[in-house]
Design a protein around this motif. Structure first.
Motif, PDB file in Angstrom:
ATOM      1  N   ASN A  71      15.564 -46.886 -48.756  1.00 57.62           N
ATOM      2  CA  ASN A  71      15.361 -46.245 -47.460  1.00 57.62           C
ATOM      3  C   ASN A  71      16.676 -45.791 -46.844  1.00 57.62           C
ATOM      4  O   ASN A  71      16.759 -44.715 -46.247  1.00 57.62           O
ATOM      5  CB  ASN A  71      14.643 -47.201 -46.502  1.00 57.62           C
ATOM      6  CG  ASN A  71      13.145 -47.154 -46.647  1.00 57.62           C
ATOM      7  OD1 ASN A  71      12.561 -46.089 -46.811  1.00 57.62           O
ATOM      8  ND2 ASN A  71      12.503 -48.309 -46.600  1.00 57.62           N
ATOM      9  N   VAL A  72      17.707 -46.619 -46.986  1.00 59.97           N
ATOM     10  CA  VAL A  72      19.016 -46.277 -46.438  1.00 59.97           C
ATOM     11  C   VAL A  72      19.544 -44.998 -47.083  1.00 59.97           C
ATOM     12  O   VAL A  72      20.233 -44.200 -46.446  1.00 59.97           O
ATOM     13  CB  VAL A  72      20.005 -47.441 -46.650  1.00 59.97           C
ATOM     14  CG1 VAL A  72      21.421 -47.027 -46.299  1.00 59.97           C
ATOM     15  CG2 VAL A  72      19.586 -48.646 -45.808  1.00 59.97           C
ATOM     16  N   VAL A  73      19.206 -44.774 -48.347  1.00 53.34           N
ATOM     17  CA  VAL A  73      19.659 -43.586 -49.071  1.00 53.34           C
ATOM     18  C   VAL A  73      18.703 -42.407 -48.862  1.00 53.34           C
ATOM     19  O   VAL A  73      19.120 -41.275 -48.595  1.00 53.34           O
ATOM     20  CB  VAL A  73      19.784 -43.894 -50.581  1.00 53.34           C
ATOM     21  CG1 VAL A  73      20.056 -42.617 -51.375  1.00 53.34           C
ATOM     22  CG2 VAL A  73      20.890 -44.906 -50.817  1.00 53.34           C
ATOM     23  N   ASN A  74      17.412 -42.677 -48.982  1.00 53.32           N
ATOM     24  CA  ASN A  74      16.416 -41.612 -49.004  1.00 53.32           C
ATOM     25  C   ASN A  74      16.298 -40.859 -47.685  1.00 53.32           C
ATOM     26  O   ASN A  74      16.233 -39.620 -47.666  1.00 53.32           O
ATOM     27  CB  ASN A  74      15.050 -42.198 -49.381  1.00 53.32           C
ATOM     28  CG  ASN A  74      13.977 -41.130 -49.522  1.00 53.32           C
ATOM     29  OD1 ASN A  74      14.252 -40.017 -49.966  1.00 53.32           O
ATOM     30  ND2 ASN A  74      12.766 -41.466 -49.127  1.00 53.32           N
ATOM     31  N   ILE A  75      16.264 -41.581 -46.578  1.00 53.26           N
ATOM     32  CA  ILE A  75      16.014 -40.929 -45.284  1.00 53.26           C
ATOM     33  C   ILE A  75      17.139 -39.968 -44.903  1.00 53.26           C
ATOM     34  O   ILE A  75      16.864 -38.815 -44.555  1.00 53.26           O
ATOM     35  CB  ILE A  75      15.779 -41.994 -44.183  1.00 53.26           C
ATOM     36  CG1 ILE A  75      14.516 -42.794 -44.513  1.00 53.26           C
ATOM     37  CG2 ILE A  75      15.637 -41.325 -42.819  1.00 53.26           C
ATOM     38  CD1 ILE A  75      14.312 -44.003 -43.641  1.00 53.26           C
ATOM     39  N   PRO A  76      18.416 -40.371 -44.973  1.00 46.62           N
ATOM     40  CA  PRO A  76      19.470 -39.400 -44.661  1.00 46.62           C
ATOM     41  C   PRO A  76      19.469 -38.195 -45.605  1.00 46.62           C
ATOM     42  O   PRO A  76      19.693 -37.060 -45.164  1.00 46.62           O
ATOM     43  CB  PRO A  76      20.760 -40.221 -44.821  1.00 46.62           C
ATOM     44  CG  PRO A  76      20.334 -41.624 -44.596  1.00 46.62           C
ATOM     45  CD  PRO A  76      18.967 -41.722 -45.199  1.00 46.62           C
ATOM     46  N   LEU A  77      19.191 -38.425 -46.897  1.00 48.85           N
ATOM     47  CA  LEU A  77      19.186 -37.308 -47.838  1.00 48.85           C
ATOM     48  C   LEU A  77      18.004 -36.382 -47.593  1.00 48.85           C
ATOM     49  O   LEU A  77      18.114 -35.164 -47.731  1.00 48.85           O
ATOM     50  CB  LEU A  77      19.153 -37.834 -49.278  1.00 48.85           C
ATOM     51  CG  LEU A  77      20.461 -38.441 -49.797  1.00 48.85           C
ATOM     52  CD1 LEU A  77      20.268 -38.994 -51.202  1.00 48.85           C
ATOM     53  CD2 LEU A  77      21.577 -37.406 -49.781  1.00 48.85           C
ATOM     54  N   SER A  78      16.860 -36.955 -47.224  1.00 51.70           N
ATOM     55  CA  SER A  78      15.679 -36.132 -46.940  1.00 51.70           C
ATOM     56  C   SER A  78      15.900 -35.256 -45.711  1.00 51.70           C
ATOM     57  O   SER A  78      15.286 -34.199 -45.574  1.00 51.70           O
ATOM     58  CB  SER A  78      14.454 -37.023 -46.725  1.00 51.70           C
ATOM     59  OG  SER A  78      14.124 -37.725 -47.901  1.00 51.70           O
ATOM     60  N   ARG A  79      16.783 -35.704 -44.828  1.00 52.35           N
ATOM     61  CA  ARG A  79      17.039 -34.953 -43.590  1.00 52.35           C
ATOM     62  C   ARG A  79      18.499 -34.520 -43.513  1.00 52.35           C
ATOM     63  O   ARG A  79      19.090 -34.460 -42.451  1.00 52.35           O
ATOM     64  CB  ARG A  79      16.656 -35.835 -42.395  1.00 52.35           C
ATOM     65  CG  ARG A  79      15.171 -36.174 -42.379  1.00 52.35           C
ATOM     66  CD  ARG A  79      14.810 -37.170 -41.312  1.00 52.35           C
ATOM     67  NE  ARG A  79      15.113 -36.680 -39.985  1.00 52.35           N
ATOM     68  CZ  ARG A  79      14.930 -37.384 -38.869  1.00 52.35           C
ATOM     69  NH1 ARG A  79      14.437 -38.605 -38.954  1.00 52.35           N
ATOM     70  NH2 ARG A  79      15.227 -36.887 -37.688  1.00 52.35           N
ATOM     71  N   GLN A  80      19.051 -34.188 -44.683  1.00 51.07           N
ATOM     72  CA  GLN A  80      20.472 -33.840 -44.746  1.00 51.07           C
ATOM     73  C   GLN A  80      20.801 -32.577 -43.975  1.00 51.07           C
ATOM     74  O   GLN A  80      21.923 -32.427 -43.481  1.00 51.07           O
ATOM     75  CB  GLN A  80      20.911 -33.690 -46.202  1.00 51.07           C
ATOM     76  CG  GLN A  80      20.145 -32.663 -47.001  1.00 51.07           C
ATOM     77  CD  GLN A  80      20.516 -32.694 -48.467  1.00 51.07           C
ATOM     78  OE1 GLN A  80      21.545 -32.162 -48.856  1.00 51.07           O
ATOM     79  NE2 GLN A  80      19.689 -33.326 -49.282  1.00 51.07           N
ATOM     80  N   SER A  81      19.826 -31.668 -43.840  1.00 51.14           N
ATOM     81  CA  SER A  81      20.102 -30.444 -43.084  1.00 51.14           C
ATOM     82  C   SER A  81      20.408 -30.767 -41.626  1.00 51.14           C
ATOM     83  O   SER A  81      21.224 -30.095 -40.983  1.00 51.14           O
ATOM     84  CB  SER A  81      18.918 -29.478 -43.171  1.00 51.14           C
ATOM     85  OG  SER A  81      17.758 -30.045 -42.601  1.00 51.14           O
ATOM     86  N   GLU A  82      19.775 -31.812 -41.087  1.00 58.33           N
ATOM     87  CA  GLU A  82      20.037 -32.218 -39.709  1.00 58.33           C
ATOM     88  C   GLU A  82      21.437 -32.830 -39.591  1.00 58.33           C
ATOM     89  O   GLU A  82      22.130 -32.613 -38.595  1.00 58.33           O
ATOM     90  CB  GLU A  82      18.978 -33.230 -39.252  1.00 58.33           C
ATOM     91  CG  GLU A  82      17.573 -32.645 -39.172  1.00 58.33           C
ATOM     92  CD  GLU A  82      16.552 -33.685 -38.763  1.00 58.33           C
ATOM     93  OE1 GLU A  82      16.956 -34.706 -38.149  1.00 58.33           O
ATOM     94  OE2 GLU A  82      15.368 -33.506 -39.055  1.00 58.33           O
ATOM     95  N   LEU A  83      21.841 -33.588 -40.604  1.00 58.41           N
ATOM     96  CA  LEU A  83      23.175 -34.172 -40.577  1.00 58.41           C
ATOM     97  C   LEU A  83      24.262 -33.107 -40.712  1.00 58.41           C
ATOM     98  O   LEU A  83      25.342 -33.228 -40.140  1.00 58.41           O
ATOM     99  CB  LEU A  83      23.317 -35.195 -41.706  1.00 58.41           C
ATOM    100  CG  LEU A  83      22.469 -36.477 -41.573  1.00 58.41           C
ATOM    101  CD1 LEU A  83      22.574 -37.312 -42.839  1.00 58.41           C
ATOM    102  CD2 LEU A  83      22.904 -37.287 -40.363  1.00 58.41           C
ATOM    103  N   LEU A  84      23.955 -32.052 -41.473  1.00 53.30           N
ATOM    104  CA  LEU A  84      24.932 -30.990 -41.700  1.00 53.30           C
ATOM    105  C   LEU A  84      25.006 -29.995 -40.550  1.00 53.30           C
ATOM    106  O   LEU A  84      26.086 -29.519 -40.186  1.00 53.30           O
ATOM    107  CB  LEU A  84      24.598 -30.239 -42.994  1.00 53.30           C
ATOM    108  CG  LEU A  84      24.754 -31.029 -44.293  1.00 53.30           C
ATOM    109  CD1 LEU A  84      24.198 -30.237 -45.469  1.00 53.30           C
ATOM    110  CD2 LEU A  84      26.220 -31.380 -44.526  1.00 53.30           C
ATOM    111  N   HIS A  85      23.837 -29.674 -39.965  1.00 52.21           N
ATOM    112  CA  HIS A  85      23.782 -28.621 -38.953  1.00 52.21           C
ATOM    113  C   HIS A  85      23.400 -29.114 -37.559  1.00 52.21           C
ATOM    114  O   HIS A  85      23.506 -28.362 -36.592  1.00 52.21           O
ATOM    115  CB  HIS A  85      22.792 -27.535 -39.392  1.00 52.21           C
ATOM    116  CG  HIS A  85      23.048 -27.005 -40.771  1.00 52.21           C
ATOM    117  ND1 HIS A  85      24.182 -26.306 -41.091  1.00 52.21           N
ATOM    118  CD2 HIS A  85      22.323 -27.107 -41.916  1.00 52.21           C
ATOM    119  CE1 HIS A  85      24.146 -25.967 -42.373  1.00 52.21           C
ATOM    120  NE2 HIS A  85      23.039 -26.448 -42.904  1.00 52.21           N
ATOM    121  N   GLY A  86      22.952 -30.352 -37.471  1.00 52.20           N
ATOM    122  CA  GLY A  86      22.565 -30.885 -36.176  1.00 52.20           C
ATOM    123  C   GLY A  86      21.076 -30.753 -35.911  1.00 52.20           C
ATOM    124  O   GLY A  86      20.373 -29.972 -36.552  1.00 52.20           O
TER     125      GLY A  86
END
Length: 327
Positions: free
Chosen positions: A189-204
């Motif tokens: 979960n710690v890995v999957n959730i950020p990667l699944s929503r990586q566009s939000e981490l990259l662009h906000g």
């Protein structure tokens, strides 16, 4: 158009106050009720017709407020919030408990050999990928390729943690081996959730004022929202995957229980089901769906932009945390 018709009920927002934990709990308990997963397609379409008709200003005849909310909760449990399409059974809110109790009980039952561990972790992550794909945001910038990368990475992480701890547990007390599935699920979960929503981490993620005025995009808000989802998912799984193994380990010391091996999987399935019946709505309710952050904690350039256009009138921004499943 506001979802308010002749009986004066606004169904565009949840029935209960979402600023309080218990208000959120009642809301999620209503839409994750597993009994809604066996409602017929005909009844689901009737609920959709009531909700969409009422939302467009056509109040169904002789509809009561209770019946209206029953239809709305049934609609929310089975239909995609963005597209309005009926989701496959596995991705529905109402199916989270039945699916979770099935998969977690398999994880807890088949943990002894590397082959069992690998197969069960793969099954869990594959099912999670199906649920995530079914519930993906219609406006999300995350591509199918990015979702596949998240799936492969999460599966690899779960397998690595599970197989590594499984090997270590050979020299440890047996309770350690029973808790390996939880460690693997938490790590995935710690890995999957950020990667699944990586566009939000990259662009906000889009941030707004309390009344919905768009102010821009914030990476810090994305980080906060994603971390809350991770915490909620791990919390959802923890009781069933930690306390139940302790119970099974205690029972396994009894000769009669060791003889009745055919009862172990059903007992764990029922036990996990009891835990999840309470933990699914509870975990979903820990944090508000509409999360917030003080302007002073945003990126400096965003603070400056908001100050230039709004002065000191905006002290807090709001954003959508996104859904909290799956295990």
């Amino acid at each position: 158009m506001s979802d308010i018709s002749s009986i004066g009920v606004d169904i565009s927002s949840p029935k209960w106050d979402q600023s309080t934990f218990f208000g959120r709990l009642r809301h999620f308990a209503a839409i994750t009720d597993m009994r809604k997963s066996i409602v017929s397609a005909t009844e689901l379409e009737k609920a959709k017709a009531i909700v969409t008709g009422y939302s467009s200003g056509n109040c169904p005849p002789r509809i009561t407020e209770d019946k209206l909310w029953q239809a709305k909760h049934l609609y929310d449990s089975a239909f995609h919030p963005d597209t309005g399409e009926r989701m496959n059974l596995f991705g529905r809110m109402s199916f989270q408990v039945p699916s979770g109790m099935t998969i977690i009980s398999l994880l807890l039952q088949f943990y002894k050999t590397p082959g069992q561990v690998a197969l069960m972790q793969w099954l869990n992550q594959s099912f999670n990928a199906l649920v995530n794909f079914t519930n993906r945001n219609a406006a999300s910038e995350t591509t199918t390729r990015q979702m596949m990368f998240a799936y492969v990475t999460a599966t690899s992480t779960a397998l690595g943690v599970a197989l590594g701890l499984n090997a270590y547990s050979k020299q440890a007390p047996t309770i350690v081996a029973r808790c390996v599935p939880f460690a693997a699920v938490a790590a995935a979960n710690v890995v999957n959730i950020p990667l699944s929503r990586q566009s939000e981490l990259l662009h906000g993620v889009t941030i707004t004022t309390e009344d919905g005025k768009v102010l821009g995009k914030s990476k810090k808000c994305a980080q906060k929202g994603i971390s809350q989802v991770v915490i909620s998912r791990v919390t959802m799984a923890a009781p069933g995957m930690v306390f139940l193994p302790m119970v099974m380990e205690h029972l396994n010391k009894k000769a009669w229980f060791r003889r009745m091996t055919w009862t172990h999987l059903p007992i764990q399935t029922i036990g996990v089901g009891v835990f999840l019946t309470f933990m699914v709505p509870t975990a979903c309710s820990i944090f508000p769906q509409k999360a917030s952050m003080d302007v002073s904690k945003l990126e400096h350039d965003l603070q400056k932009t908001i100050g230039e256009h709004n002065g000191n009138s905006v002290q807090k921004v709001y954003f959508n945390k996104a859904k909290v499943f799956k295990i």
